[in-house]
Scaffold this active site. Structure first.
Site, short mmCIF file in Angstrom:
data_model
loop_
_atom_site.label_atom_id
_atom_site.label_comp_id
_atom_site.label_asym_id
_atom_site.label_seq_id
_atom_site.Cartn_x
_atom_site.Cartn_y
_atom_site.Cartn_z
N GLY A 196 0.75 -0.98 -0.20
CA GLY A 196 -0.01 0.00 0.14
C GLY A 196 0.91 1.24 -0.04
CE1 TYR A 227 -10.79 -0.90 6.60
CE2 TYR A 227 -11.39 0.06 8.70
CZ TYR A 227 -10.35 -0.04 7.59
OH TYR A 227 -9.09 0.47 7.57
CG HIS A 244 -11.74 8.85 6.54
ND1 HIS A 244 -10.85 8.33 5.76
CD2 HIS A 244 -12.46 7.59 7.41
CE1 HIS A 244 -10.70 6.66 6.13
NE2 HIS A 244 -11.55 6.71 6.81
CD1 TRP A 283 -23.24 14.56 5.06
CD2 TRP A 283 -21.91 12.89 5.35
NE1 TRP A 283 -22.84 14.33 3.80
CE2 TRP A 283 -21.95 13.22 3.75
CE3 TRP A 283 -20.95 11.52 5.54
CZ2 TRP A 283 -21.44 12.42 3.00
CZ3 TRP A 283 -20.52 10.95 4.32
CH2 TRP A 283 -20.77 11.63 2.95
CG ASN A 338 -11.25 8.61 12.86
OD1 ASN A 338 -11.14 7.53 13.75
ND2 ASN A 338 -12.26 9.00 12.51
NE ARG A 340 2.60 5.11 -6.90
CZ ARG A 340 2.03 4.85 -8.12
NH1 ARG A 340 0.79 4.72 -8.46
NH2 ARG A 340 2.85 4.42 -9.29
N GLY A 341 -0.64 4.61 -0.88
CA GLY A 341 -1.86 5.23 -0.04
C GLY A 341 -1.46 6.19 0.94
CB SER A 376 -9.00 0.67 11.64
OG SER A 376 -10.07 1.42 12.00
CB SER A 377 -9.79 3.55 16.52
OG SER A 377 -10.30 4.38 15.76
CB CYS A 378 -13.78 1.29 13.28
SG CYS A 378 -13.18 0.18 12.08
N PRO A 415 -4.39 2.48 14.87
CG PRO A 415 -4.18 2.89 12.70
CD PRO A 415 -4.45 1.84 13.46
CE LYS A 451 -7.89 -2.64 8.05
NZ LYS A 451 -6.31 -2.92 7.37
O1 GFB Z 1 -14.57 10.21 8.91
P1 GFB Z 1 -15.77 9.40 8.98
O2 GFB Z 1 -16.29 9.13 7.74
O3 GFB Z 1 -15.44 8.07 9.87
O4 GFB Z 1 -17.04 10.27 9.94
P2 GFB Z 1 -15.90 7.26 11.26
C1 GFB Z 1 -16.60 10.69 11.15
C2 GFB Z 1 -17.91 11.69 11.69
O5 GFB Z 1 -18.01 12.85 10.78
C3 GFB Z 1 -19.36 10.72 11.62
C4 GFB Z 1 -19.26 13.03 10.50
O6 GFB Z 1 -20.09 11.40 12.59
C5 GFB Z 1 -19.89 11.58 10.27
O7 GFB Z 1 -21.24 11.49 10.04
N1 GFB Z 1 -19.33 13.65 9.08
C6 GFB Z 1 -19.70 15.03 9.02
C7 GFB Z 1 -18.72 13.42 7.98
N2 GFB Z 1 -19.69 15.44 7.47
C8 GFB Z 1 -18.87 14.39 7.00
C9 GFB Z 1 -18.87 14.38 5.61
O8 GFB Z 1 -18.84 15.11 4.86
N3 GFB Z 1 -17.98 13.23 5.58
C10 GFB Z 1 -17.94 12.09 6.18
N4 GFB Z 1 -17.20 11.12 5.78
N5 GFB Z 1 -18.44 12.31 7.58
C11 GFB Z 1 -14.88 5.52 9.76
C12 GFB Z 1 -15.14 4.14 9.85
O9 GFB Z 1 -15.62 5.98 11.03
O10 GFB Z 1 -13.46 5.72 10.34
C13 GFB Z 1 -14.13 3.24 9.30
O11 GFB Z 1 -16.19 3.94 8.88
C14 GFB Z 1 -12.63 3.77 9.73
O12 GFB Z 1 -14.32 2.06 9.71
C15 GFB Z 1 -12.34 5.24 9.90
O13 GFB Z 1 -12.41 2.90 10.78
C16 GFB Z 1 -10.98 5.67 10.79
O14 GFB Z 1 -14.91 7.73 12.36
O15 GFB Z 1 -17.38 7.55 11.71
#
Ligand code: GFB
Length: 311
Positions: free
Chosen positions: A11, A137, A180, A203, A166, A13-14, A108-110, A164, A141
């Site tokens: 990974g 996911y 994210h 959101w 977020n 390039r990520g 991942s912390s999830c 890790p 993990k």
């Molecule tokens: O970053 P995110 O998608 O990851 O969302 P998670 C974090 C919070 O931000 C949630 C809010 O409560 C979302 O509803 N949020 C607000 C938004 N606006 C936005 C937006 O425009 N885009 C996104 N994406 N969120 C992920 C897991 O969870 O975290 C994965 O799904 C992984 O499995 C990753 O572990 C680190 O922290 O909620």
């Protein structure tokens, strides 16, 4: 222990893999192997075994994964489960077969229960139900970290897993459906400012608490742990600082210079209410992150804008 020999960064390039390559390079490590997904599909066992047979890496950082924010995790559930289980299984099995000296698997912390007590300690793994939006996911993990644990127990492999918090940083994904929250909000506020829009939609209800770490700090932690960590247990990597999504939105709004209003879309999921890692074990080893959130966001925003002007 110094990393002497060939280092494979899966990974590379990520966002995470490229940060690990930068950190290894800074430390003067030159024998770094990387393959793009077009060159090597890690979901294909035969190709992965042929690669290990040909290259014989000494160390492996397993940072390849299908990743995304809350929306992508919830919608592409089958892919998040299948791709991530296949990648972890194929690479860890080949690492055993071709006698890799040490392997670090990125979790991942999830993986922790949705309502785990806070801050989350490593031993809270598998003590309660997962957050439904990212269960596939998280299960993949958990399979990966259990592969490390059990290849170690059965075969004595020096494989371990890092959890890790977020992350954000260079080479992040800014596609709104799969991003994210942090890069998504950078893009949304930037576009709103440059197009003269009055509102930015965030959101959920803004209440969830998250901990954000710059990927360069994570990469330093990964290389440090590869050199110094010899235990079987998973180990958390975070900053110890948390922020609500509402306050994160206000901070990004300020950095970008948007003057309109923030609207919360409560039809979208909040996900886990709180996700703060307890990093006492990492801190006891003498490792502390260095990049404060506001500085980190200013840097990635600068990078985002300069990449736009180069397109
Ligand atoms: O970053 P995110 O998608 O990851 O969302 P998670 C974090 C919070 O931000 C949630 C809010 O409560 C979302 O509803 N949020 C607000 C938004 N606006 C936005 C937006 O425009 N885009 C996104 N994406 N969120 C992920 C897991 O969870 O975290 C994965 O799904 C992984 O499995 C990753 O572990 C680190 O922290 O909620």
């Amino acid at each position: 222990m110094e990393l002497k020999g060939k280092v494979y960064v899966a990974g590379h390039r990520g966002m995470v893999g490229s940060a690990i390559v930068r950190q290894l390079t800074r430390k003067g490590i030159t024998e770094i192997i990387g393959k793009t997904s077009a060159e090597l599909d890690l979901r294909n066992q035969a190709l992965v075994e042929a690669f290990f047979e040909a290259y014989r890496p000494d160390y492996v950082f397993l940072a390849a994964a299908k990743v995304g924010g809350i929306y992508a995790n919830n919608v592409y559930r089958a892919e998040f489960l299948y791709d991530n289980i296949m990648i972890a299984t194929n690479v860890i099995h080949a690492a055993w077969k071709y006698k890799v000296k040490k392997l670090l698997f990125l979790g991942s912390s999830c993986i922790y229960p949705k309502f785990a007590p806070q801050p989350i300690r490593e031993e809270f793994l598998l003590t309660g139900p997962l957050e439904p939006t990212n269960e596939p996911y998280a299960i993949a993990k958990i399979a990966g970290l259990k592969l490390c644990e059990n290849y170690r127990r059965q075969y004595g492999c020096n494989f371990f897993a890092v959890m890790p918090t977020n992350l954000y940083g260079p080479n992040d994904n800014y596609e709104l459906e799969s991003a994210h929250v942090l890069p998504a909000l950078i893009r949304k506020f930037h576009e709103a400012r440059t197009k003269g829009l009055k509102q930015v939609v965030v959101w959920g209800d803004g209440s969830p608490l998250r901990e954000f770490m710059h990927v360069d700090d994570l990469a330093k932690a990964c290389v440090f742990l590869m050199e110094n960590y010899e235990e079987a247990e998973i180990i958390n990597v975070g900053t110890g600082q948390e922020i609500s999504i509402k306050d994160l939105a206000l901070l990004i709004k300020k950095i970008v210079g948007f003057e309109g209003e923030i609207v919360f879309d409560t039809e979208k999921p909040n996900g886990t209410p709180r996700k703060l890692l307890d990093c006492s074990r990492l801190q006891a080893m003498g490792f502390f992150p260095e990049i404060p959130l506001e500085r980190g966001i200013r840097e990635v925003y600068h990078e985002y804008v300069s990449n736009l002007s180069h397109k």
